[in-house]
Design a protein around this motif. Structure first.
Motif, PDB file in Angstrom:
ATOM      1  N   THR A  18       0.863  -1.182   0.000  1.00 23.06           N
ATOM      2  CA  THR A  18       0.000   0.000   0.000  1.00 23.06           C
ATOM      3  C   THR A  18       0.899   1.231   0.000  1.00 23.06           C
ATOM      4  O   THR A  18       2.002   1.204   0.561  1.00 23.06           O
ATOM      5  CB  THR A  18      -0.924   0.059   1.237  1.00 23.06           C
ATOM      6  OG1 THR A  18      -0.125   0.123   2.415  1.00 23.06           O
ATOM      7  CG2 THR A  18      -1.846  -1.139   1.300  1.00 23.06           C
ATOM      8  N   TRP A  19       0.448   2.286  -0.645  1.00 25.20           N
ATOM      9  CA  TRP A  19       1.193   3.523  -0.724  1.00 25.20           C
ATOM     10  C   TRP A  19       0.251   4.643  -1.129  1.00 25.20           C
ATOM     11  O   TRP A  19      -0.906   4.399  -1.447  1.00 25.20           O
ATOM     12  CB  TRP A  19       2.349   3.407  -1.729  1.00 25.20           C
ATOM     13  CG  TRP A  19       1.899   3.127  -3.137  1.00 25.20           C
ATOM     14  CD1 TRP A  19       1.556   4.040  -4.100  1.00 25.20           C
ATOM     15  CD2 TRP A  19       1.722   1.855  -3.747  1.00 25.20           C
ATOM     16  NE1 TRP A  19       1.173   3.417  -5.255  1.00 25.20           N
ATOM     17  CE2 TRP A  19       1.273   2.067  -5.073  1.00 25.20           C
ATOM     18  CE3 TRP A  19       1.895   0.534  -3.317  1.00 25.20           C
ATOM     19  CZ2 TRP A  19       0.997   1.028  -5.960  1.00 25.20           C
ATOM     20  CZ3 TRP A  19       1.620  -0.487  -4.204  1.00 25.20           C
ATOM     21  CH2 TRP A  19       1.188  -0.248  -5.499  1.00 25.20           C
ATOM     22  N   ASN A  25       4.198  11.098  -7.693  1.00 22.63           N
ATOM     23  CA  ASN A  25       5.211  10.483  -6.828  1.00 22.63           C
ATOM     24  C   ASN A  25       4.573   9.437  -5.934  1.00 22.63           C
ATOM     25  O   ASN A  25       3.509   9.670  -5.357  1.00 22.63           O
ATOM     26  CB  ASN A  25       5.878  11.538  -5.942  1.00 22.63           C
ATOM     27  CG  ASN A  25       6.689  12.513  -6.739  1.00 22.63           C
ATOM     28  OD1 ASN A  25       7.564  12.139  -7.499  1.00 22.63           O
ATOM     29  ND2 ASN A  25       6.386  13.798  -6.580  1.00 22.63           N
ATOM     30  N   ILE A  26       5.243   8.297  -5.806  1.00 17.05           N
ATOM     31  CA  ILE A  26       4.795   7.269  -4.874  1.00 17.05           C
ATOM     32  C   ILE A  26       5.392   7.574  -3.509  1.00 17.05           C
ATOM     33  O   ILE A  26       6.606   7.753  -3.384  1.00 17.05           O
ATOM     34  CB  ILE A  26       5.215   5.866  -5.347  1.00 17.05           C
ATOM     35  CG1 ILE A  26       4.416   5.492  -6.598  1.00 17.05           C
ATOM     36  CG2 ILE A  26       5.020   4.828  -4.240  1.00 17.05           C
ATOM     37  CD1 ILE A  26       4.777   4.150  -7.189  1.00 17.05           C
ATOM     38  N   ALA A  88       9.062   9.600  -0.249  1.00 14.19           N
ATOM     39  CA  ALA A  88       9.105   9.580  -1.719  1.00 14.19           C
ATOM     40  C   ALA A  88      10.565   9.673  -2.149  1.00 14.19           C
ATOM     41  O   ALA A  88      11.405  10.208  -1.427  1.00 14.19           O
ATOM     42  CB  ALA A  88       8.306  10.743  -2.287  1.00 14.19           C
ATOM     43  N   PHE A  89      10.852   9.140  -3.327  1.00 14.05           N
ATOM     44  CA  PHE A  89      12.216   9.099  -3.822  1.00 14.05           C
ATOM     45  C   PHE A  89      12.331   9.818  -5.157  1.00 14.05           C
ATOM     46  O   PHE A  89      11.410   9.801  -5.959  1.00 14.05           O
ATOM     47  CB  PHE A  89      12.662   7.638  -4.013  1.00 14.05           C
ATOM     48  CG  PHE A  89      12.681   6.842  -2.755  1.00 14.05           C
ATOM     49  CD1 PHE A  89      13.777   6.885  -1.892  1.00 14.05           C
ATOM     50  CD2 PHE A  89      11.599   6.060  -2.395  1.00 14.05           C
ATOM     51  CE1 PHE A  89      13.796   6.159  -0.720  1.00 14.05           C
ATOM     52  CE2 PHE A  89      11.603   5.315  -1.216  1.00 14.05           C
ATOM     53  CZ  PHE A  89      12.699   5.384  -0.376  1.00 14.05           C
ATOM     54  N   SER A  90      13.492  10.376  -5.395  1.00 15.60           N
ATOM     55  CA  SER A  90      13.782  11.037  -6.660  1.00 15.60           C
ATOM     56  C   SER A  90      13.884   9.988  -7.755  1.00 15.60           C
ATOM     57  O   SER A  90      14.753   9.109  -7.702  1.00 15.60           O
ATOM     58  CB  SER A  90      15.093  11.812  -6.554  1.00 15.60           C
ATOM     59  OG  SER A  90      15.491  12.266  -7.826  1.00 15.60           O
ATOM     60  N   ILE A  96      11.842   3.379  -9.335  1.00 13.17           N
ATOM     61  CA  ILE A  96      10.550   3.145  -8.684  1.00 13.17           C
ATOM     62  C   ILE A  96       9.688   2.312  -9.617  1.00 13.17           C
ATOM     63  O   ILE A  96       9.540   2.654 -10.801  1.00 13.17           O
ATOM     64  CB  ILE A  96       9.803   4.475  -8.409  1.00 13.17           C
ATOM     65  CG1 ILE A  96      10.720   5.512  -7.782  1.00 13.17           C
ATOM     66  CG2 ILE A  96       8.528   4.216  -7.637  1.00 13.17           C
ATOM     67  CD1 ILE A  96      10.995   5.351  -6.349  1.00 13.17           C
ATOM     68  N   LYS A  97       9.110   1.227  -9.106  1.00 14.06           N
ATOM     69  CA  LYS A  97       8.209   0.394  -9.894  1.00 14.06           C
ATOM     70  C   LYS A  97       6.951   0.128  -9.088  1.00 14.06           C
ATOM     71  O   LYS A  97       7.023  -0.090  -7.883  1.00 14.06           O
ATOM     72  CB  LYS A  97       8.863  -0.939 -10.269  1.00 14.06           C
ATOM     73  CG  LYS A  97      10.027  -0.791 -11.227  1.00 14.06           C
ATOM     74  CD  LYS A  97      10.566  -2.151 -11.611  1.00 14.06           C
ATOM     75  CE  LYS A  97      11.748  -1.977 -12.552  1.00 14.06           C
ATOM     76  NZ  LYS A  97      12.349  -3.263 -12.901  1.00 14.06           N
TER      77      LYS A  97
END
Length: 99
Positions: A18-19, A25-26, A88-90, A96-97
């Motif tokens: 879950t996110w 952005n995730i 969240a990541f750059s 990111i998948k």
């Protein structure tokens, strides 16, 4: 919802079922992120509707540091309360998948 991962050099640093997705952005729940790769940064930025973002630098395998490659909202504004403490990541530094 599916499955989402964040990886650096093939090493999984976040893994969630879950996110939250905001502005493309995730945002990973804090419990889904490998805390050993995160180092708090002094960098902050502001968003008019989300609030003040704080940053992490990432260190994987002790090889290199990715400065300010992740961010989170420790005290988001009301409209962004669903992403409190989510990370969240750059996308330019971390793969990111989701699906």
């Amino acid at each position: 919802m599916g499955h989402a991962t964040a990886t650096i050099d093939g090493k999984v640093i976040a893994d969630a079922e879950t996110w939250e997705t905001v502005e493309g952005n995730i945002y990973f729940p804090p419990t889904s992120v490998g805390q050993s790769v995160l180092t708090k940064s002094s960098t902050t930025t502001g968003c008019p509707w989300k609030g003040k973002a704080s940053y992490y630098s990432l260190n994987v395998n002790g090889c290199h540091e990715l400065k300010d490659a992740a961010w989170y909202y420790p005290e988001p504004k009301a409209k962004a309360s669903n992403i409190k403490d989510h990370v969240a990541f750059s996308g330019g530094k971390v793969v990111i998948k989701s699906g």
